[in-house]
Design a protein around this motif. Structure first.
Motif, PDB file in Angstrom:
ATOM      1  N   PRO A 165       8.290  -2.920 -14.849  1.00 17.95           N
ATOM      2  CA  PRO A 165       8.544  -2.170 -16.083  1.00 17.95           C
ATOM      3  C   PRO A 165       7.310  -1.869 -16.914  1.00 17.95           C
ATOM      4  O   PRO A 165       7.363  -1.018 -17.812  1.00 17.95           O
ATOM      5  CB  PRO A 165       9.504  -3.103 -16.846  1.00 17.95           C
ATOM      6  N   VAL A 166       6.203  -2.527 -16.651  1.00 15.38           N
ATOM      7  CA  VAL A 166       5.013  -2.371 -17.500  1.00 15.38           C
ATOM      8  C   VAL A 166       4.101  -1.249 -17.008  1.00 15.38           C
ATOM      9  O   VAL A 166       3.506  -0.516 -17.809  1.00 15.38           O
ATOM     10  CB  VAL A 166       4.225  -3.699 -17.578  1.00 15.38           C
ATOM     11  N   VAL A 167       4.003  -1.063 -15.688  1.00 17.10           N
ATOM     12  CA  VAL A 167       3.060  -0.111 -15.098  1.00 17.10           C
ATOM     13  C   VAL A 167       3.771   1.172 -14.706  1.00 17.10           C
ATOM     14  O   VAL A 167       4.864   1.139 -14.131  1.00 17.10           O
ATOM     15  CB  VAL A 167       2.377  -0.717 -13.849  1.00 17.10           C
ATOM     16  N   LYS A 168       3.156   2.312 -15.031  1.00 13.10           N
ATOM     17  CA  LYS A 168       3.636   3.581 -14.498  1.00 13.10           C
ATOM     18  C   LYS A 168       2.432   4.449 -14.170  1.00 13.10           C
ATOM     19  O   LYS A 168       1.342   4.249 -14.717  1.00 13.10           O
ATOM     20  CB  LYS A 168       4.568   4.292 -15.477  1.00 13.10           C
ATOM     21  N   PRO A 169       2.598   5.415 -13.268  1.00 10.77           N
ATOM     22  CA  PRO A 169       1.446   6.227 -12.842  1.00 10.77           C
ATOM     23  C   PRO A 169       0.891   7.091 -13.983  1.00 10.77           C
ATOM     24  O   PRO A 169       1.621   7.510 -14.881  1.00 10.77           O
ATOM     25  CB  PRO A 169       2.032   7.110 -11.729  1.00 10.77           C
ATOM     26  N   GLY A 170      -0.409   7.358 -13.877  1.00  5.11           N
ATOM     27  CA  GLY A 170      -1.022   8.327 -14.781  1.00  5.11           C
ATOM     28  C   GLY A 170      -0.791   9.732 -14.296  1.00  5.11           C
ATOM     29  O   GLY A 170      -0.800  10.690 -15.076  1.00  5.11           O
ATOM     30  N   ALA A 171      -0.587   9.890 -12.985  1.00  3.01           N
ATOM     31  CA  ALA A 171      -0.272  11.180 -12.364  1.00  3.01           C
ATOM     32  C   ALA A 171       0.228  10.908 -10.956  1.00  3.01           C
ATOM     33  O   ALA A 171      -0.041   9.852 -10.381  1.00  3.01           O
ATOM     34  CB  ALA A 171      -1.490  12.095 -12.327  1.00  3.01           C
ATOM     35  N   VAL A 172       0.966  11.885 -10.398  1.00  3.24           N
ATOM     36  CA  VAL A 172       1.467  11.798  -9.026  1.00  3.24           C
ATOM     37  C   VAL A 172       0.894  12.969  -8.236  1.00  3.24           C
ATOM     38  O   VAL A 172       0.946  14.118  -8.682  1.00  3.24           O
ATOM     39  CB  VAL A 172       3.009  11.850  -8.975  1.00  3.24           C
ATOM     40  N   LEU A 173       0.361  12.665  -7.065  1.00  2.72           N
ATOM     41  CA  LEU A 173      -0.206  13.679  -6.173  1.00  2.72           C
ATOM     42  C   LEU A 173       0.738  13.934  -5.006  1.00  2.72           C
ATOM     43  O   LEU A 173       1.106  13.001  -4.290  1.00  2.72           O
ATOM     44  CB  LEU A 173      -1.540  13.193  -5.612  1.00  2.72           C
ATOM     45  N   VAL A 174       1.118  15.209  -4.798  1.00  2.00           N
ATOM     46  CA  VAL A 174       1.985  15.556  -3.675  1.00  2.00           C
ATOM     47  C   VAL A 174       1.470  16.806  -2.977  1.00  2.00           C
ATOM     48  O   VAL A 174       0.902  17.698  -3.609  1.00  2.00           O
ATOM     49  CB  VAL A 174       3.441  15.812  -4.123  1.00  2.00           C
ATOM     50  N   SER A 175       1.671  16.865  -1.679  1.00  5.05           N
ATOM     51  CA  SER A 175       1.460  18.102  -0.931  1.00  5.05           C
ATOM     52  C   SER A 175       2.725  18.949  -1.033  1.00  5.05           C
ATOM     53  O   SER A 175       3.832  18.414  -1.064  1.00  5.05           O
ATOM     54  CB  SER A 175       1.164  17.804   0.543  1.00  5.05           C
ATOM     55  N   VAL A 176       2.547  20.267  -1.090  1.00  4.80           N
ATOM     56  CA  VAL A 176       3.681  21.177  -1.236  1.00  4.80           C
ATOM     57  C   VAL A 176       3.699  22.177  -0.094  1.00  4.80           C
ATOM     58  O   VAL A 176       2.691  22.847   0.181  1.00  4.80           O
ATOM     59  CB  VAL A 176       3.615  21.940  -2.577  1.00  4.80           C
ATOM     60  N   GLY A 177       4.849  22.262   0.583  1.00  6.59           N
ATOM     61  CA  GLY A 177       5.087  23.300   1.576  1.00  6.59           C
ATOM     62  C   GLY A 177       6.112  24.259   1.010  1.00  6.59           C
ATOM     63  O   GLY A 177       5.817  25.189   0.289  1.00  6.59           O
ATOM     64  N   ARG A 295     -12.463  17.027 -11.920  1.00  2.00           N
ATOM     65  CA  ARG A 295     -12.543  18.365 -12.525  1.00  2.00           C
ATOM     66  C   ARG A 295     -11.401  18.579 -13.502  1.00  2.00           C
ATOM     67  O   ARG A 295     -11.602  19.123 -14.599  1.00  2.00           O
ATOM     68  CB  ARG A 295     -12.526  19.443 -11.435  1.00  2.00           C
ATOM     69  N   LEU A 296     -10.194  18.188 -13.116  1.00  4.21           N
ATOM     70  CA  LEU A 296      -9.053  18.333 -14.012  1.00  4.21           C
ATOM     71  C   LEU A 296      -9.234  17.510 -15.284  1.00  4.21           C
ATOM     72  O   LEU A 296      -8.815  17.930 -16.371  1.00  4.21           O
ATOM     73  CB  LEU A 296      -7.765  17.921 -13.301  1.00  4.21           C
ATOM     74  N   GLN A 297      -9.878  16.364 -15.152  1.00  7.94           N
ATOM     75  CA  GLN A 297     -10.173  15.559 -16.337  1.00  7.94           C
ATOM     76  C   GLN A 297     -11.209  16.265 -17.220  1.00  7.94           C
ATOM     77  O   GLN A 297     -11.063  16.321 -18.444  1.00  7.94           O
ATOM     78  CB  GLN A 297     -10.685  14.177 -15.925  1.00  7.94           C
ATOM     79  N   ASP A 298     -12.248  16.811 -16.597  1.00 12.73           N
ATOM     80  CA  ASP A 298     -13.278  17.517 -17.355  1.00 12.73           C
ATOM     81  C   ASP A 298     -12.709  18.730 -18.081  1.00 12.73           C
ATOM     82  O   ASP A 298     -13.165  19.087 -19.180  1.00 12.73           O
ATOM     83  CB  ASP A 298     -14.416  17.963 -16.428  1.00 12.73           C
ATOM     84  N   GLU A 299     -11.708  19.372 -17.461  1.00 12.35           N
ATOM     85  CA  GLU A 299     -11.078  20.556 -18.055  1.00 12.35           C
ATOM     86  C   GLU A 299     -10.034  20.203 -19.111  1.00 12.35           C
ATOM     87  O   GLU A 299      -9.463  21.098 -19.750  1.00 12.35           O
ATOM     88  CB  GLU A 299     -10.420  21.397 -16.956  1.00 12.35           C
ATOM     89  N   GLY A 300      -9.760  18.911 -19.283  1.00 15.32           N
ATOM     90  CA  GLY A 300      -8.773  18.480 -20.256  1.00 15.32           C
ATOM     91  C   GLY A 300      -7.340  18.599 -19.780  1.00 15.32           C
ATOM     92  O   GLY A 300      -6.405  18.456 -20.579  1.00 15.32           O
ATOM     93  N   ARG A 301      -7.146  18.838 -18.491  1.00 17.78           N
ATOM     94  CA  ARG A 301      -5.788  18.990 -17.954  1.00 17.78           C
ATOM     95  C   ARG A 301      -5.207  17.651 -17.519  1.00 17.78           C
ATOM     96  O   ARG A 301      -4.002  17.530 -17.313  1.00 17.78           O
ATOM     97  CB  ARG A 301      -5.797  19.984 -16.801  1.00 17.78           C
ATOM     98  N   LEU A 302      -6.065  16.667 -17.359  1.00 17.69           N
ATOM     99  CA  LEU A 302      -5.663  15.279 -17.171  1.00 17.69           C
ATOM    100  C   LEU A 302      -6.444  14.433 -18.172  1.00 17.69           C
ATOM    101  O   LEU A 302      -7.564  14.795 -18.545  1.00 17.69           O
ATOM    102  CB  LEU A 302      -5.971  14.801 -15.748  1.00 17.69           C
ATOM    103  N   PRO A 303      -5.877  13.309 -18.610  1.00 19.01           N
ATOM    104  CA  PRO A 303      -6.591  12.456 -19.568  1.00 19.01           C
ATOM    105  C   PRO A 303      -7.908  11.934 -18.992  1.00 19.01           C
ATOM    106  O   PRO A 303      -8.004  11.656 -17.793  1.00 19.01           O
ATOM    107  CB  PRO A 303      -5.608  11.306 -19.813  1.00 19.01           C
ATOM    108  N   THR A 304      -8.896  11.792 -19.842  1.00 18.72           N
ATOM    109  CA  THR A 304     -10.176  11.218 -19.414  1.00 18.72           C
ATOM    110  C   THR A 304      -9.986   9.785 -18.944  1.00 18.72           C
ATOM    111  O   THR A 304     -10.551   9.361 -17.935  1.00 18.72           O
ATOM    112  CB  THR A 304     -11.190  11.259 -20.569  1.00 18.72           C
ATOM    113  N   VAL A 305      -9.197   9.035 -19.688  1.00 17.09           N
ATOM    114  CA  VAL A 305      -8.814   7.693 -19.258  1.00 17.09           C
ATOM    115  C   VAL A 305      -7.448   7.826 -18.582  1.00 17.09           C
ATOM    116  O   VAL A 305      -6.420   7.952 -19.242  1.00 17.09           O
ATOM    117  CB  VAL A 305      -8.747   6.718 -20.450  1.00 17.09           C
ATOM    118  N   LEU A 306      -7.478   7.818 -17.268  1.00 16.62           N
ATOM    119  CA  LEU A 306      -6.287   8.098 -16.477  1.00 16.62           C
ATOM    120  C   LEU A 306      -5.659   6.818 -15.965  1.00 16.62           C
ATOM    121  O   LEU A 306      -6.353   5.942 -15.438  1.00 16.62           O
ATOM    122  CB  LEU A 306      -6.658   9.006 -15.295  1.00 16.62           C
ATOM    123  N   GLY A 307      -4.346   6.713 -16.123  1.00 17.86           N
ATOM    124  CA  GLY A 307      -3.625   5.572 -15.560  1.00 17.86           C
ATOM    125  C   GLY A 307      -3.620   5.634 -14.047  1.00 17.86           C
ATOM    126  O   GLY A 307      -4.196   6.542 -13.438  1.00 17.86           O
TER     127      GLY A 307
END
Length: 333
Positions: A165-177, A295-307
């Motif tokens: 219950p304490v930990v959750k992802p900062g982002a999820v990476l998936v491949s898309v078809g 790059r996404l962090q630098d662009e501000g699209r992901l947090p600089t401090v990412l979970g």
């Protein structure tokens, strides 16, 4: 390497999916500067995540069937063939001519009848739909069906149970078809209350139906599939996946990598994690190895401090060392 492993999850009739390893990859964590968890769907009985949704769908629709038919670039067909064998049903798998011979043989080894039709998945799917009408077979869609998404959502449910219950992802990476895994991840995030977790949806250039739709602002059909990541080879993304990119309920970031970047990711993953995955899976891995996350962090699209970054290692069944060597030769010439 810290691993968390669960037990088998049964759909009944001896159809089981593996609550696959979730582990913290130290080497990938170093690449992005944050904890990386890998969900190892490549260890499923059929070689990919596809068995989750297809097992669920077949239990709902095919118990009284005279047989199933599935169109596939490889992984959906492997899942359908495996499930059909466990249910005692005949399976016909329709694949395009771009399908590697090793996949065709593996499908036959599962007891399936294999038909090779057309150049790309869309051609094969037309034949599968025809067989549904003329032969009375139960159609098993590879990505566009709510029952599939319900099955795939179990990936996220398992992750939440494993992390606690304490930990959750900062982002999820998936491949898309075609968008089936993406829709399942979206459903899973909703189910566990993680709608604030962004999804990074990865495709290769030349198999980029979602990215093309996002750019156009509507669902579009690609002229052709030119990527070597044939398991991402749907020319049109499912409508639900596109609609989710337009919703404010979740953040979905659509990104592309080249085949060369995906191949480099596959080779690096093999070197560092000792696991061989196919080029389609390499699309999501490449987000880590190519510097895209930074790059996404630098662009501000992901947090600089990412979970913690959750990478779904989707599989699959269309790769061996010979196929890897062939891909490397083709992409270097």
């Amino acid at each position: 390497m810290f691993g968390i492993k669960g037990s088998l999850c049964s759909f009944g009739q001896d159809i089981q999916t593996q609550n696959c390893y979730i582990y913290n990859s130290i080497s990938m964590s170093k690449h992005v500067g944050t904890t990386v968890f890998l969900k190892m769907e490549n260890s499923q009985p059929s070689g990919s995540f596809k068995i989750r949704g297809i097992g669920h769908l077949c239990q709902q629709r095919a118990t009284q069937s005279k047989g199933v038919v599935c169109s596939s670039g490889g992984n959906a067909g492997m899942a359908a063939a495996y499930v059909a064998r466990k249910m005692g049903l005949p399976a016909t798998i329709v694949v395009p001519s771009s399908t590697p011979q090793l996949v065709v043989q593996r499908l036959k080894d599962q007891g399936a009848t294999v038909k090779i039709v057309g150049k790309v998945w869309d051609d094969a799917n037309g034949e599968a739909l025809r067989l549904t009408e003329t032969e009375g077979l139960t159609y098993v869609p590879p990505f566009d069906d709510p029952l599939l998404w319900q099955g795939h959502a179990s990936i996220i449910t398992e992750v939440a149970a494993s992390l606690g219950p304490v930990v959750k992802p900062g982002a999820v990476l998936v491949s898309v078809g075609g968008g089936g895994l993406l829709c399942g991840v979206i459903q899973g995030l909703k189910d566990v209350g993680w709608t604030d977790v962004p999804i990074i949806a990865m495709e290769t250039v030349g198999a980029d139906c979602l990215n093309a739709a996002v750019k156009a602002g509507r669902v579009v059909t690609l002229d052709d599939i030119t990527s070597e990541a044939k398991c991402l080879g749907a020319k049109t993304v499912c409508k639900k996946a596109f609609e989710c990119t337009q919703s404010s309920e979740l953040t979905i970031i659509s990104e592309l990598v080249t085949d060369q970047q995906a191949l480099h990711a596959v080779e690096t993953f093999l070197d560092e994690e000792r696991v061989l995955v196919e080029l389609a899976c390499g699309a999501s891995l490449a987000a880590v190895y190519s510097g895209l996350i930074r790059r996404l962090q630098d662009e501000g699209r992901l947090p600089t401090v990412l979970g913690p970054l959750l990478v779904i290692v989707c599989g699959g069944s269309s790769i061996d060392m010979k196929q890897l060597a062939n891909l490397k030769h083709k992409l270097q010439t």
